[in-house]
Motif scaffolding. Structure first.
Motif, mmCIF file in Angstrom:
data_model
loop_
_atom_site.group_PDB
_atom_site.id
_atom_site.type_symbol
_atom_site.label_atom_id
_atom_site.label_comp_id
_atom_site.label_asym_id
_atom_site.label_seq_id
_atom_site.Cartn_x
_atom_site.Cartn_y
_atom_site.Cartn_z
ATOM 1 N N ASN A 70 0.822 -1.212 0.000
ATOM 2 C CA ASN A 70 0.000 0.000 0.000
ATOM 3 C C ASN A 70 0.853 1.258 0.000
ATOM 4 O OD1 ASN A 70 -3.226 -0.134 0.550
ATOM 5 N ND2 ASN A 70 -2.213 -2.043 1.116
ATOM 6 N N LEU A 71 1.945 1.247 0.759
ATOM 7 C CA LEU A 71 2.828 2.409 0.771
ATOM 8 C C LEU A 71 3.430 2.626 -0.609
ATOM 9 C CD1 LEU A 71 4.286 4.691 2.226
ATOM 10 C CD2 LEU A 71 5.993 3.030 3.017
ATOM 11 N N ALA A 72 3.770 1.535 -1.292
ATOM 12 C CA ALA A 72 4.342 1.652 -2.635
ATOM 13 C C ALA A 72 3.324 2.196 -3.624
ATOM 14 C CB ALA A 72 4.863 0.293 -3.100
ATOM 15 N N LEU A 86 -1.996 4.352 -13.202
ATOM 16 C CA LEU A 86 -1.466 3.108 -12.655
ATOM 17 C C LEU A 86 -1.685 1.954 -13.630
ATOM 18 C CD1 LEU A 86 -3.184 4.045 -9.454
ATOM 19 C CD2 LEU A 86 -0.871 3.177 -9.234
ATOM 20 N N ALA A 87 -0.724 1.016 -13.647
ATOM 21 C CA ALA A 87 -0.859 -0.209 -14.431
ATOM 22 C C ALA A 87 -0.551 -1.385 -13.513
ATOM 23 C CB ALA A 87 0.088 -0.213 -15.624
ATOM 24 N N SER A 88 -1.409 -2.377 -13.525
ATOM 25 C CA SER A 88 -1.221 -3.569 -12.704
ATOM 26 C C SER A 88 -1.971 -4.716 -13.361
ATOM 27 C CB SER A 88 -1.721 -3.316 -11.274
ATOM 28 O OG SER A 88 -1.338 -4.367 -10.401
ATOM 29 N N SER A 89 -2.076 -5.860 -12.676
ATOM 30 C CA SER A 89 -2.820 -6.986 -13.230
ATOM 31 C C SER A 89 -3.861 -7.467 -12.233
ATOM 32 C CB SER A 89 -1.874 -8.137 -13.607
ATOM 33 O OG SER A 89 -1.740 -9.061 -12.547
ATOM 34 N N ARG A 90 -4.884 -8.125 -12.759
ATOM 35 C CA ARG A 90 -5.949 -8.648 -11.909
ATOM 36 C C ARG A 90 -5.491 -9.880 -11.125
ATOM 37 N NH1 ARG A 90 -10.719 -6.046 -13.268
ATOM 38 N NH2 ARG A 90 -10.791 -5.156 -15.372
ATOM 39 N N ALA A 139 -5.417 -1.798 -3.644
ATOM 40 C CA ALA A 139 -4.777 -0.484 -3.522
ATOM 41 C C ALA A 139 -4.878 0.299 -4.830
ATOM 42 C CB ALA A 139 -3.314 -0.637 -3.109
ATOM 43 N N VAL A 140 -4.629 -0.377 -5.962
ATOM 44 C CA VAL A 140 -4.727 0.338 -7.240
ATOM 45 C C VAL A 140 -6.180 0.705 -7.533
ATOM 46 C CG1 VAL A 140 -2.619 -0.675 -8.194
ATOM 47 C CG2 VAL A 140 -4.810 -1.786 -8.637
ATOM 48 N N GLU A 141 -7.113 -0.173 -7.141
ATOM 49 C CA GLU A 141 -8.524 0.144 -7.344
ATOM 50 C C GLU A 141 -8.954 1.333 -6.488
ATOM 51 O OE1 GLU A 141 -10.162 -4.327 -8.515
ATOM 52 O OE2 GLU A 141 -10.203 -3.647 -6.423
ATOM 53 N N ALA A 142 -8.411 1.420 -5.268
ATOM 54 C CA ALA A 142 -8.730 2.554 -4.398
ATOM 55 C C ALA A 142 -8.201 3.858 -4.992
ATOM 56 C CB ALA A 142 -8.139 2.338 -3.007
ATOM 57 N N PRO A 200 3.148 9.571 2.474
ATOM 58 C CA PRO A 200 2.863 8.673 3.604
ATOM 59 C C PRO A 200 1.400 8.268 3.659
ATOM 60 C CG PRO A 200 4.195 10.544 4.312
ATOM 61 C CD PRO A 200 3.734 10.855 2.921
ATOM 62 N N LEU A 201 1.145 7.067 4.198
ATOM 63 C CA LEU A 201 -0.214 6.573 4.316
ATOM 64 C C LEU A 201 -0.991 7.301 5.406
ATOM 65 C CD1 LEU A 201 0.353 2.712 3.983
ATOM 66 C CD2 LEU A 201 -0.383 4.318 2.217
#
Length: 268
Positions: free
Chosen positions: A76-78, A95-99, A108-111, A229-230
């Motif tokens: 999450n911090l990343a 953002l780019a990620s995978s399901r 985290a990416v969805e948030a 920071p979170l």
């Protein structure tokens, strides 16, 4: 004993348990590592030794170790921290990620997408493999510039390993300023993990996956890389992660990581 739950967690290594027990009974280490009195300075010395040793095991800069409560917080911090910092600096913040990512990354990416960050999914093939070509296609197809990529080093369910240097190279070919993070929680202790050779901006690791204590992990990153920071608080961990540090757990993690690297061929 064959432990079929070993991918979820691991038992504490006897050497780690013994070392932590010695530290727990040392009255001189019960101080707050942020305090300037003698006990505080001694606790700080143990924390910084743990930071140096963990960095050496992962071939990372000591100032690039930010201790967290575990892999989930490090992820999450990343993700949130890099995207948030990109927004602060006026840079590309998509953002780019995978399901197929661990829920710590995927949610985290969805948030962040709900907060206005563009999100594009990198498509795996029918075997769950993620290639540099697939990443390149996703970056090209994104509706807005992507500034952060997060892809695991090894998948937590399928066991697939990904060519991180190749993925980083493809991302940087698309945009030299792109930030790349990898969740290496399931990779450390099972395959060689060398942060220095990975070319990553950041990677997440967790102690209890390598026979260290639960409740501690780390975000490993380039020493100069900053993260939003979170939460708010003090200036612990150079302002990246507030809250009183746990030097004894940090030392247990460092020792566990050293043993994981030394015993890699037997463990894998």
């Amino acid at each position: 004993m064959i432990d079929f739950d070993h991918n979820a967690t691991t038992s504490l290594h006897p050497e780690v348990a013994e070392a932590m027990a010695r530290l727990q009974t040392d009255a001189g280490l019960q101080g707050n590592p942020s305090s300037v009195h003698a006990r505080g300075r001694r606790a700080r010395a143990v924390l910084e030794e743990a930071r140096r040793r963990l960095a050496a095991a992962l071939r990372a800069p000591p100032l690039g170790i930010t201790f967290t409560s575990g892999g989930t917080e490090a992820d999450n911090l990343a993700v949130r921290g890099l995207a948030g910092q990109q927004r602060k600096e006026g840079r590309a913040m998509g953002l780019a990620s995978s399901r197929l990512e661990h829920p710590a990354v995927r949610t985290a990416v969805e948030a962040m997408a709900q907060r206005g960050h563009t999100l594009v999914w990198v498509a795996p093939d029918d075997q769950g493999r993620i290639t540099a070509d697939a990443l390149g296609e996703a970056l090209q197809a994104a509706e807005a510039p992507v500034g952060v990529v997060s892809l695991a080093w090894a998948n937590h369910e399928l066991g697939n390993r990904y060519d991180i240097p190749e993925l980083v190279a493809r991302a940087r070919a698309h945009d030299p300023e792109i930030r790349v993070h990898s969740d290496a929680v399931q990779a450390l202790g099972k395959v060689p993990v060398d942060f220095g050779l990975s070319e990553l901006d950041a990677m997440s690791v967790s102690s209890h996956k390598v026979r260290g204590p639960k409740g501690i992990g780390a975000l490993v990153h380039l020493a100069h890389r900053r993260f939003d920071p979170l939460w708010s608080g003090g200036q612990q961990e150079r302002g990246q992660r507030t809250g009183t540090e746990n030097p004894i757990a940090a030392m247990g993690f460092a020792l566990a990581a050293e043993l994981a690297v030394a015993e890699l061929e037997a463990r894998r």
